[in-house]
Scaffold this active site. Structure first.
Site, PDB file in Angstrom:
ATOM      1  CG  ASP A 103      -1.852  -1.113   1.322  1.00  0.00           C
ATOM      2  OD1 ASP A 103      -2.169  -1.680   0.271  1.00  0.00           O
ATOM      3  OD2 ASP A 103      -2.284  -1.439   2.452  1.00  0.00           O
TER       4      ASP A 103
HETATM    5  N1  URA Z   1      -1.228  -5.887   3.993  1.00  0.00           N
HETATM    6  C1  URA Z   1      -1.704  -4.620   4.007  1.00  0.00           C
HETATM    7  O1  URA Z   1      -2.698  -4.343   4.626  1.00  0.00           O
HETATM    8  N2  URA Z   1      -1.034  -3.681   3.311  1.00  0.00           N
HETATM    9  C2  URA Z   1       0.121  -3.934   2.632  1.00  0.00           C
HETATM   10  O2  URA Z   1       0.692  -3.038   2.034  1.00  0.00           O
HETATM   11  C3  URA Z   1       0.589  -5.254   2.640  1.00  0.00           C
HETATM   12  C4  URA Z   1      -0.101  -6.211   3.330  1.00  0.00           C
END
Ligand code: URA
Length: 242
Positions: A103
């Site tokens: 993310d």
């Molecule tokens: N899980 C999440 O919530 N975000 C990420 O970036 C990776 C795994």
């Protein structure tokens, strides 16, 4: 492949820089000086040398990036900087791309490569590649949560595979937890959603390992490095050419 592209991919410099090197007569193709950037060479059969040193062509390259927050795990984006903006010219010339996504507000280990077959294998749900995240959480994670993770947390549209929750530290005063979470899947916002399913909130998320690759502490945020020979060898477990 064009000779200038080959030289750039061997790390001799940018397109402009290698054009200058060519003009200076320092590059030979099969022991004959070659000055034209446009010349086509066979990167497997032909012998290309620079100042007497034979250059070897690397088909695949691999980088670990310590992704900072605020950049997108994609090769292009209309609004935000992407992880490619953080790489050096050689890596970009090799047309690497991120293996999976983090993310925008997640930081940590991101593998980039131009090896599509390897990326496919590592992302395949059938391969169950372990990813470990270090998460700061608002709220106290409990033994009961650990048990729920191990059973498989139920989210809206699916049940997660069993995952490990290790409670590293609890701060009763601030009502926060530091945890390590190991998952073998990679669904959208998965870690944040698993923690949310336990009634708590991830406030900081860092990926610290992916399969055989470990972030370690030598890479500053935003910095990248080539994989070591040992790390590249470890990728052979995925059963494709590396
Ligand atoms: N899980 C999440 O919530 N975000 C990420 O970036 C990776 C795994």
């Amino acid at each position: 492949m064009r000779l200038d592209k080959f030289l750039v991919e061997c790390g001799l410099g940018s397109r402009t820089e290698v054009k200058k090197l060519l003009k200076s007569g320092k590059v030979m193709v099969n022991q004959v000086v070659e000055k034209s950037a446009k010349t086509h060479i066979d990167e497997v059969q032909d012998e290309i040398s620079y100042q007497g040193h034979v250059l070897t062509y690397e088909k695949f390259v691999y980088y670990i990036l310590n992704k900072p927050k605020g950049v997108i795990s994609a090769t292009e984006d209309p609004k935000h900087r992407t992880v490619l903006d953080l790489l050096d010219e050689t890596a970009r010339q090799k047309e690497v791309f991120p293996v999976g996504r983090l993310d925008i507000d997640t930081h940590g280990l991101l593998l980039l490569t131009n090896n599509g077959a390897l990326a496919h294998e590592m992302l395949s749900p059938k391969k169950h590649v372990d990813k470990v995240y270090r998460a700061e959480v608002a709220g106290i994670m409990t033994e009961e949560d650990r048990h729920r993770f191990a059973q498989g947390i139920e989210l809206k549209e699916f049940i997660c595979q069993p995952a490990d929750l290790e409670i590293v530290a609890i701060d009763e005063n601030r009502q926060t937890s530091l945890v390590h979470i190991r998952i073998a899947e990679g669904k959208f916002h998965q870690v944040k959603r698993m923690v949310a399913a336990c009634g708590k909130e991830v406030t900081d998320l860092e990926r610290i390992s992916m399969g055989p690759l470990v972030l370690g502490d030598e890479l500053d945020l935003g910095a990248h490095r080539r994989l070591t020979a040992a790390e590249e060898e470890a990728l052979a477990v995925f059963g494709v050419e590396v």
